[in-house]
Design a protein around this motif. Structure first.
Motif, PDB file in Angstrom:
ATOM      1  N   CYS A 101       0.837  -1.205   0.000  1.00 45.61           N
ATOM      2  CA  CYS A 101       0.000   0.000   0.000  1.00 45.61           C
ATOM      3  C   CYS A 101       0.869   1.252   0.000  1.00 45.61           C
ATOM      4  O   CYS A 101       0.455   2.310  -0.463  1.00 45.61           O
ATOM      5  CB  CYS A 101      -0.948   0.013   1.197  1.00 45.61           C
ATOM      6  SG  CYS A 101      -0.168   0.520   2.752  1.00 45.61           S
ATOM      7  N   CYS A 104       3.493   3.036   4.825  1.00 49.09           N
ATOM      8  CA  CYS A 104       4.630   3.074   5.771  1.00 49.09           C
ATOM      9  C   CYS A 104       5.934   3.478   5.098  1.00 49.09           C
ATOM     10  O   CYS A 104       6.924   3.752   5.769  1.00 49.09           O
ATOM     11  CB  CYS A 104       4.822   1.694   6.392  1.00 49.09           C
ATOM     12  SG  CYS A 104       5.446   0.464   5.201  1.00 49.09           S
ATOM     13  N   CYS A 136       4.902  -2.075   9.409  1.00 46.92           N
ATOM     14  CA  CYS A 136       4.288  -2.274   8.096  1.00 46.92           C
ATOM     15  C   CYS A 136       3.203  -3.316   8.271  1.00 46.92           C
ATOM     16  O   CYS A 136       3.458  -4.385   8.814  1.00 46.92           O
ATOM     17  CB  CYS A 136       5.327  -2.756   7.087  1.00 46.92           C
ATOM     18  SG  CYS A 136       4.599  -3.085   5.468  1.00 46.92           S
ATOM     19  N   CYS A 138       1.354  -4.577   5.687  1.00 49.94           N
ATOM     20  CA  CYS A 138       1.003  -5.412   4.537  1.00 49.94           C
ATOM     21  C   CYS A 138       2.150  -6.031   3.758  1.00 49.94           C
ATOM     22  O   CYS A 138       1.972  -7.121   3.219  1.00 49.94           O
ATOM     23  CB  CYS A 138       0.047  -4.686   3.596  1.00 49.94           C
ATOM     24  SG  CYS A 138       0.504  -3.037   3.126  1.00 49.94           S
ATOM     25  N   THR A 139       3.306  -5.404   3.664  1.00 56.67           N
ATOM     26  CA  THR A 139       4.363  -5.988   2.818  1.00 56.67           C
ATOM     27  C   THR A 139       5.014  -7.187   3.494  1.00 56.67           C
ATOM     28  O   THR A 139       5.402  -8.147   2.822  1.00 56.67           O
ATOM     29  CB  THR A 139       5.450  -4.936   2.494  1.00 56.67           C
ATOM     30  OG1 THR A 139       4.843  -3.866   1.800  1.00 56.67           O
ATOM     31  CG2 THR A 139       6.555  -5.511   1.652  1.00 56.67           C
TER      32      THR A 139
END
Ligand code: FES
Ligand code: FES
Length: 162
Positions: A101, A104, A136, A138-139
């Motif tokens: 996304c 961050c 973070c 999502c990654t």
């Protein structure tokens, strides 16, 4: 003590003068000045999304009063580079898929910049420690750490060439 004062922030090399109440944070002021690349996550020092460099040192801008930055150099992620002069950290995050996304990412990159300025050859453990204030959702961190190792290599090579 006055409740407001004029402060001068040297943001990415440009002097910006603004009248600021005593309680206003550096994060709020930077975004008010149009620096929306500085992200607001938790506003309490937990996520690191708002990290910038203040005279070269990484700080959470949500925990830093704007008055404290008066007369000092503030660097945001766009001050490192942009589409025409991509910084090795920015290039490595793209190349290694270090952002999903991307919320961050500006804070991650600034924390990584401060780390690599201090230690050009960090181990993965050093990187984990250096980025321990940056979350973070999502990654996942593996790609972020790979990006930082890769940027560190590029920066070392650039230094050797000069
Ligand atoms: S917004 Fe500053 S640490 Fe989360
Ligand atoms: S890339 Fe989405 S929070 Fe880190």
């Amino acid at each position: 003590m006055p409740s407001k004062k004029v402060v001068t922030l040297h943001v990415n090399g440009e002097a910006r003068e603004i009248t600021v109440p005593a309680h206003r944070t550096l994060l709020e002021v930077l975004r008010e000045l149009g620096h929306v690349e500085v992200k607001c996550g938790c506003e309490k020092g937990d996520c690191g999304a708002c990290a910038v460099l203040l005279d070269g040192e990484a700080v959470d801008s949500c925990l830093t009063l704007a008055w404290r930055a008066d007369g000092r150099a503030v660097t945001t992620v766009t001050g490192l580079g942009g589409p025409d002069d991509v910084h090795p950290l920015q290039a490595a995050f793209i190349e290694h898929g270090g952002a999903q996304c991307g919320y961050c990412t500006p804070g991650m990159i600034m924390a990584a910049k401060a780390l690599l300025d201090e230690d050009p050859s960090p181990t993965t453990e050093d990187i984990k420690r250096g980025l321990s204030g940056n979350l973070c959702r999502c990654t996942g961190y593996t790609r972020i750490f790979s990006a930082i190792h890769s940027a560190a290599r590029t920066l070392r090579e650039q230094r050797d060439v000069v």
